[in-house]
Design an enzyme around this catalytic site. Structure first.
Site, PDB file in Angstrom:
ATOM      1  CD  GLU A 118      15.745  15.702  31.438  1.00  0.00           C
ATOM      2  OE1 GLU A 118      16.687  16.395  31.681  1.00  0.00           O
ATOM      3  OE2 GLU A 118      14.556  15.699  31.653  1.00  0.00           O
TER       4      GLU A 118
ATOM      5  CB  VAL B 184      25.610  20.784  34.490  1.00  0.00           C
ATOM      6  CG1 VAL B 184      26.612  21.082  35.667  1.00  0.00           C
ATOM      7  CG2 VAL B 184      24.764  22.225  34.072  1.00  0.00           C
TER       8      VAL B 184
ATOM      9  CE  LYS C 264       5.469  16.030  33.401  1.00  0.00           C
ATOM     10  NZ  LYS C 264       6.516  14.865  32.974  1.00  0.00           N
TER      11      LYS C 264
ATOM     12  NE  ARG D   6      24.483  19.955  38.459  1.00  0.00           N
ATOM     13  CZ  ARG D   6      23.471  20.282  37.561  1.00  0.00           C
ATOM     14  NH1 ARG D   6      23.174  21.475  37.492  1.00  0.00           N
ATOM     15  NH2 ARG D   6      23.318  19.350  36.530  1.00  0.00           N
TER      16      ARG D   6
ATOM     17  N   GLY E 233      10.576  21.125  34.885  1.00  0.00           N
ATOM     18  CA  GLY E 233       9.705  21.287  36.298  1.00  0.00           C
ATOM     19  C   GLY E 233       9.052  22.417  36.422  1.00  0.00           C
TER      20      GLY E 233
ATOM     21  CE  LYS F 284      10.378  20.994  27.240  1.00  0.00           C
ATOM     22  NZ  LYS F 284      11.702  20.678  26.765  1.00  0.00           N
TER      23      LYS F 284
ATOM     24  CD  GLU G  44      11.559  18.270  30.133  1.00  0.00           C
ATOM     25  OE1 GLU G  44      12.562  18.732  30.224  1.00  0.00           O
ATOM     26  OE2 GLU G  44      10.556  18.495  30.978  1.00  0.00           O
TER      27      GLU G  44
ATOM     28  CG  HIS H  61      16.393  12.786  36.112  1.00  0.00           C
ATOM     29  ND1 HIS H  61      15.954  14.125  35.983  1.00  0.00           N
ATOM     30  CD2 HIS H  61      17.279  12.580  35.086  1.00  0.00           C
ATOM     31  CE1 HIS H  61      16.342  14.465  34.810  1.00  0.00           C
ATOM     32  NE2 HIS H  61      17.334  13.488  34.433  1.00  0.00           N
TER      33      HIS H  61
ATOM     34  NE  ARG I 275      21.369  21.641  28.855  1.00  0.00           N
ATOM     35  CZ  ARG I 275      20.281  21.416  29.387  1.00  0.00           C
ATOM     36  NH1 ARG I 275      19.185  21.594  28.636  1.00  0.00           N
ATOM     37  NH2 ARG I 275      19.991  20.932  30.277  1.00  0.00           N
TER      38      ARG I 275
HETATM   39  C1  MV4 Z   1       6.958  13.560  36.057  1.00  0.00           C
HETATM   40  C2  MV4 Z   1       7.103  13.072  37.142  1.00  0.00           C
HETATM   41  C3  MV4 Z   1       6.225  11.972  37.648  1.00  0.00           C
HETATM   42  N1  MV4 Z   1       5.466  11.628  36.766  1.00  0.00           N
HETATM   43  N2  MV4 Z   1       6.125  13.215  35.170  1.00  0.00           N
HETATM   44  C4  MV4 Z   1       9.988  16.876  36.713  1.00  0.00           C
HETATM   45  C5  MV4 Z   1      10.772  17.667  35.712  1.00  0.00           C
HETATM   46  C6  MV4 Z   1      10.288  17.420  34.411  1.00  0.00           C
HETATM   47  N3  MV4 Z   1      11.219  17.113  33.489  1.00  0.00           N
HETATM   48  C7  MV4 Z   1       9.558  16.409  34.550  1.00  0.00           C
HETATM   49  N4  MV4 Z   1       9.542  16.065  36.131  1.00  0.00           N
HETATM   50  C8  MV4 Z   1       8.582  15.012  36.499  1.00  0.00           C
HETATM   51  N5  MV4 Z   1       7.658  14.593  35.713  1.00  0.00           N
HETATM   52  C9  MV4 Z   1       5.318  11.880  35.457  1.00  0.00           C
HETATM   53  N6  MV4 Z   1       4.561  11.570  34.347  1.00  0.00           N
HETATM   54  C10 MV4 Z   1       7.822  13.550  38.173  1.00  0.00           C
HETATM   55  C11 MV4 Z   1       8.715  14.724  37.914  1.00  0.00           C
HETATM   56  C12 MV4 Z   1       9.639  15.093  38.727  1.00  0.00           C
HETATM   57  C13 MV4 Z   1      10.798  14.995  38.785  1.00  0.00           C
HETATM   58  C14 MV4 Z   1      11.495  14.140  37.639  1.00  0.00           C
HETATM   59  C15 MV4 Z   1      12.680  14.013  37.792  1.00  0.00           C
HETATM   60  C16 MV4 Z   1      13.807  14.435  38.758  1.00  0.00           C
HETATM   61  C17 MV4 Z   1      13.178  15.154  39.666  1.00  0.00           C
HETATM   62  C18 MV4 Z   1      11.563  15.550  39.611  1.00  0.00           C
HETATM   63  C19 MV4 Z   1      11.122  16.007  40.998  1.00  0.00           C
HETATM   64  C20 MV4 Z   1       9.941  16.126  40.928  1.00  0.00           C
HETATM   65  C21 MV4 Z   1       8.906  15.790  40.166  1.00  0.00           C
END
Ligand code: MV4
Length: 461
Positions: free
Chosen positions: A275, A295, A158, A338, A165, A116, A288, A208, A292
């Site tokens: 994403e 789903v 992270k 789903r 997550g 990442k 991210e 998201h 691939r």
């Molecule tokens: C974040 C965020 C808020 N601020 N980054 C969750 C999965 C991973 N791909 C990154 N994630 C998040 N990153 C910042 N700077 C909140 C999340 C996050 C989230 C993101 C997308 C969908 C659902 C989520 C649920 C909790 C936290």
């Protein structure tokens, strides 16, 4: 074109790939564990090879066994589906070394996106918008605190080896950062054998939003618009839709434009999903990249009239994209629920035998599933049973169609989350499209939401 493709996966996605191959006139090889001897992907493929016992590590993740199966059957390509080996750069590399095409991007980009911190650096270099954060891996708690003070609280820590997550920690005040850094590092070491951490400013209630891209090996890239995936629980997506209520035509064009530009700069090929986090001001930030097929690809297929898996196979062979961006049309609205073999209240997996089964159908309904009557859901694999997709000219009609389809779906003998979906699709916030990544949490905590869920469970046929 490829003559024979081995599908290194199981369940609905294996079936999805077999269907695309059949239409392309490509022979298929299924691989399966002993637990999947009666699975539909085994039945529908032209050939099948048993590659090991039920645990994934010994079967669907067993690289030597999968490569031997490909060699014995003389397959000229491997489709990895999603999960399992789909984002394993070493596997992609070994395939290429064995002169078997890996259907996906090249190992170099898979490797970058799997880390990442490197993905963030690559995204930055390619011009994608990032949240303010650490330039690279954080060296120690002191650096974490210094960077956090600079970008401002709250921040999120992270794990570089995480993603999806895992290994994240939100920190709201300076006094808490050093401790959080140490705990998170230890957790990352335990989970990923890699303690590298980075941090970003935390966005409170983001949506998201992801952009689907397709790229050929001749420098052409197109995007197929966005998917809204904010309905998740513990980072498991439950409902996805396209288009997103939160994305205007102008924002779609902007997100698409910067995504294409970045993919060109990275020399990206094949399928990919970028994403983004979308904040409440309509600003978007790179989160991210998935290298691939995903789903939730069907919602994009329905609104763009694209067979994404067929295109992916053609692209892997070296064919050119058949459309320019200006020829991509977005029509109507699609929603995916789903359907998981799990308890609708606790979300605990519910394996067992499906004793009664009847699938919804009719105009504007699609079911991607490998389930059937008397099928036994195994405890060894993920609990996705089916993807129920509705599509219609507008969102309201797609929602009503999904409610109708959910009410037709009969799955007896095991628990499923159909009742959860019925409660979600009756919720005002969902109906208005006024939801974010906290939607499921709020729904389950609310009086109306939990009441609807209980009622839907009682009414389940
Ligand atoms: C974040 C965020 C808020 N601020 N980054 C969750 C999965 C991973 N791909 C990154 N994630 C998040 N990153 C910042 N700077 C909140 C999340 C996050 C989230 C993101 C997308 C969908 C659902 C989520 C649920 C909790 C936290």
């Amino acid at each position: 074109m490829f003559k024979k493709i081995l599908i290194a996966n199981r369940g609905e996605i294996a079936l999805r790939v077999i269907r695309a191959c059949r239409e392309l006139g490509i022979a298929t090889v299924a691989v399966h564990s002993t637990a999947d001897a009666n699975a539909l992907h085994v039945r529908f493929a032209d050939e099948a090879v048993c590659i090991g016992p039920p645990p994934s590590k010994e079967s669907y993740l067993n690289v030597p066994q999968i490569l031997s199966a490909a060699e014995i059957t003389r397959a000229d390509a491997i489709h990895p589906g999603y999960g399992f080996l789909s984002e394993n750069a070493d596997f992609a590399e070994v395939c290429e070394n064995c002169k078997i095409r890996f259907i996906g991007p090249n190992p170099r980009v898979i490797r970058i996106m799997g880390n990442k911190v490197r993905a963030r650096e690559a995204a930055k270099g390619a011009g994608l918008p990032l949240l303010p954060g650490s330039p690279g891996v954080l060296k120690d708690p002191r650096e974490a605190e210094a960077v956090a003070r600079e970008v401002g609280f709250p921040v999120i820590l992270k794990a570089s080896a995480g993603g999806g997550g895992k290994g994240m920690k939100i920190v709201r005040e300076p006094q808490a950062i050093a401790q959080a850094f140490s705990t998170a590092t230890a957790e990352a070491v335990a989970s990923f054998a890699n303690g590298d951490m980075y941090l970003e400013r935390y966005v409170e209630k983001p949506r998201h939003i992801e952009i689907q891209i397709m790229a050929d090996e001749h420098g052409n890239v197109i995007h197929l618009g966005e998917r809204e995936c904010s309905v998740q629980r513990r980072h498991q997506k439950l409902i996805e839709e396209s288009p997103s209520v939160a994305v205007s035509e102008a924002l779609r064009e902007e997100m698409g434009r910067v995504s294409l530009q970045a993919m060109e700069k990275l020399g990206y090929t094949n399928l990919g999903t970028i994403e983004y986090l979308l904040d409440d001001q309509g600003r978007f930030y790179f989160m991210e990249m998935n290298t691939r097929v995903q789903v939730e690809h069907p919602v994009t297929e329905m609104v763009t009239g694209t067979d994404i898996v067929r295109e992916q196979i053609r692209l892997a062979y070296g064919h050119r994209l058949t459309r320019k961006q200006k020829d991509v049309r977005f029509t109507g609205h699609a929603i995916e629920c789903r359907i998981n073999a799990e308890d609708p209240v606790t979300f605990a997996p519910s394996p067992g035998k499906i004793t009664g089964y009847s699938v919804p159908g009719g105009y504007g309904v699609r079911v991607d599933s490998a389930a059937y009557e008397n099928y036994v859901v195994r405890p060894h694999y993920d609990s996705l049973l089916a993807k129920l997709i509705s599509f219609a000219e507008d969102r309201e009609t797609a929602v009503r169609r999904m409610q109708r389809a959910l009410s037709e779906y009969v799955i007896e003998g095991i628990k499923t989350n159909i009742a959860f979906h019925r409660a979600a699709l009756a919720d005002d916030a969902f109906l208005e499209g006024a939801y974010d990544t906290r939607f499921v949490e709020r729904l389950l905590a609310s009086e109306t939401g939990s009441h609807r869920l209980r009622k839907a469970i009682e009414e389940t046929p």
